[in-house]
Design an enzyme around this catalytic site. Structure first.
Site, short mmCIF file in Angstrom:
data_model
loop_
_atom_site.label_atom_id
_atom_site.label_comp_id
_atom_site.label_asym_id
_atom_site.label_seq_id
_atom_site.Cartn_x
_atom_site.Cartn_y
_atom_site.Cartn_z
N SER A 107 -132.14 39.22 -39.14
CA SER A 107 -132.19 40.17 -38.01
C SER A 107 -133.51 40.94 -37.98
O SER A 107 -134.10 41.22 -39.03
CB SER A 107 -131.03 41.16 -38.17
OG SER A 107 -131.22 42.27 -37.32
N THR A 156 -131.72 37.78 -28.97
CA THR A 156 -130.45 38.43 -28.62
C THR A 156 -130.58 39.15 -27.28
O THR A 156 -131.47 39.98 -27.10
CB THR A 156 -130.03 39.41 -29.73
OG1 THR A 156 -129.88 38.65 -30.93
CG2 THR A 156 -128.72 40.10 -29.40
N ARG A 165 -119.72 52.71 -31.34
CA ARG A 165 -118.62 52.56 -32.29
C ARG A 165 -118.28 53.95 -32.80
O ARG A 165 -119.12 54.62 -33.40
CB ARG A 165 -119.03 51.62 -33.43
CG ARG A 165 -119.26 50.19 -32.97
CD ARG A 165 -119.64 49.28 -34.11
NE ARG A 165 -120.87 49.70 -34.76
CZ ARG A 165 -122.09 49.37 -34.36
NH1 ARG A 165 -122.26 48.60 -33.30
NH2 ARG A 165 -123.15 49.82 -35.00
N HIS A 276 -121.34 39.58 -29.47
CA HIS A 276 -121.88 40.42 -30.54
C HIS A 276 -120.76 40.88 -31.50
O HIS A 276 -120.77 42.00 -32.00
CB HIS A 276 -122.58 41.64 -29.92
CG HIS A 276 -123.82 42.07 -30.66
ND1 HIS A 276 -125.08 41.75 -30.24
CD2 HIS A 276 -124.00 42.80 -31.79
CE1 HIS A 276 -125.98 42.28 -31.06
NE2 HIS A 276 -125.34 42.91 -32.02
N ARG A 279 -118.98 44.18 -30.49
CA ARG A 279 -119.67 45.46 -30.75
C ARG A 279 -120.38 45.99 -29.52
O ARG A 279 -120.96 47.06 -29.55
CB ARG A 279 -120.69 45.26 -31.89
CG ARG A 279 -120.02 44.90 -33.19
CD ARG A 279 -121.02 44.35 -34.19
NE ARG A 279 -121.81 45.36 -34.88
CZ ARG A 279 -121.38 46.06 -35.90
NH1 ARG A 279 -120.16 45.90 -36.35
NH2 ARG A 279 -122.16 46.94 -36.50
#
Ligand SMILES: Cc1cc2nc3c(=O)[nH]c(=O)nc-3n(C[C@H](O)[C@H](O)[C@H](O)COP(=O)(O)O)c2cc1C
Length: 389
Positions: A107, A156, A165, A276, A279
């Site tokens: 990432s 992405t 979240r 994702h 998320r």
């Protein structure tokens, strides 16, 4: 040492060993978590057809993803802050993936930098790019991924704006960390984790600190991270990035047939049907529910991969039989990493491999390329959601 036979065992161990704020960071979805939950439960709407008296000797799970040989079509998904789940997490996961013969995706928001992971591995891995407002940073990140020998770029597209979240906010999981007294106490009692973190120098976002303009320490990183995800990302930018990169491009976060068609126009080599891991857009359909529509729209023109909700080899089998050429696991490998470092990631891959191999055989199929919907039994409810035209 407990006997580990399934991903759930690794998850339990991960939970015991990792500070709550990082466990929660991994094990949650956005808002009500409906999409996060359904990513896994929707796999239950698909059953497998048992077949018998088929010679199962000499079978194999080997395949290819974007032309690269894989022991099984299961890559490790890009997971930001993997190095906070376990000290040096990205390096350990990359090593486990390399030895197992599956792709590892690093990432942009990793703790170990792309150069650092390259130094500790011998084969090329994949790099996941987030498009940031700082164009110089994006250009240099692409160049650094090339210099590190990365063999594919995963771009992405579903995180121009961050989903929320609740648990992360309540736990004070911000940059820099603002743990509540209770969270701080929990951090202090996870001594194995703490010892690992004390012994490593890799504790901040390695691709960013010291590389992005004006980011030299944690507090400057905080303001940078909060405003950098580029909300202006559009297909024109995707095209530009494809040109800058010049190698195989995988577009991640496609959840709609129209977007899948747009991916063809920009020359994607593969797309990842993904939300994702639940998320981002809460209320979005699970990836597995969307997969058939996308296969129908573009399956003969581009390679289709899937992630979100995979917790077993049976899940992998269902996705492949439904038309995915490859899959990714996110949380399933992180559970293993947090539980036992590199060994735990290897264990997660072994568990999934065994489940895939045996389930495929019991369905009467010897080779991944021979999988088709013929082995699936699909609940009528699976096709319940349709666009309101
Ligand atoms: C803790 C965590 C961090 C993530 N960070 C990233 C990231 O940095 N970049 C990215 O493209 N996706 C990221 N994802 C999404 C994963 O790449 C993948 O889409 C998702 O985990 C798949 O769902 P699963 O966890 O149910 O397998 C992250 C997921 C998790 C759980």
């Amino acid at each position: 040492m407990p006997v580990i036979t399934e991903i759930e065992d690794l998850k339990r161990m991960f939970r015991r060993r990792t500070p709550k704020m990082f466990y929660d960071y991994c094990e949650s979805g956005s808002w009500t978590e409906q999409t996060f939950r359904e990513n896994s439960t929707d796999f239950d709407l698909i059953r497998l057809r048992q077949r018998v008296a088929v010679d199962m000797d000499d079978r194999s799970t080997a395949s290819t993803m974007i032309g690269q040989d894989v022991t099984m079509p299961v890559a490790l998904a890009p997971v930001g802050s993997t190095g906070m789940m376990h000290a040096d997490g990205e390096i350990l996961a990359a090593k486990a993936a390399e030895k197992f013969g599956v792709p590892f995706t690093l990432s942009t928001m990793s703790i170990c930098s792309v150069e650092d992971v390259a130094r500790h591995t011998t084969k090329p891995f994949w790099f996941q790019l987030y498009v940031m407002r700082d164009e110089e940073f994006v250009a240099s990140m692409i160049q650094r991924a090339k210099d590190a020998g990365c063999s594919a770029m995963v771009l992405t597209l579903d995180l121009q704006i961050l989903g929320q979240r609740h648990k992360d906010l309540k736990n004070g999981l911000t940059v820099p960390l603002r743990p509540s007294p209770r969270t701080a106490l929990d951090l202090a009692t996870k001594w194995g984790w703490g010892l690992g973190m004390m012994q490593t120098h890799r504790r901040q976002f390695g691709n960013i600190v010291g590389h992005a303009k004006g980011v030299s320490d944690l507090s400057s990183l905080s303001s940078w991270a909060n405003e950098q995800f580029d909300p202006r990302l559009d297909w024109e930018k995707v095209k530009k990035i494809k040109e800058m990169w010049g190698g195989p491009l995988i577009l991640k976060g496609i959840l709609d047939a129209e977007d899948a068609r747009r991916s063809l126009d920009v020359g994607a080599d593969a797309i990842v049907v993904s939300n994702h891991g639940g998320r981002q857009l809460d209320g979005a359909l699970s990836s597995i529910r969307v997969l058939p529509e996308i296969v129908e729209a573009v399956g003969d023109q581009v390679e289709i991969h899937l992630d979100s909700g995979i917790r077993s080899g049976q899940d992998v089998l269902k996705a492949l039989a439904m038309g995915a050429k490859g899959t990714y696991i996110g949380r399933a490998f992180v559970y293993g990493l947090g539980a036992m470092g590199e060994k735990g990631v290897t264990r997660a891959l072994e568990v999934i491999h065994k489940e895939l191999d045996i389930s495929m055989a019991l369905c009467g199929v010897k080779r991944v390329e021979d999988l088709s919907r013929d082995i699936l039994l699909i609940d009528q409810d699976f096709h319940r959601f349709r666009r309101n035209m």
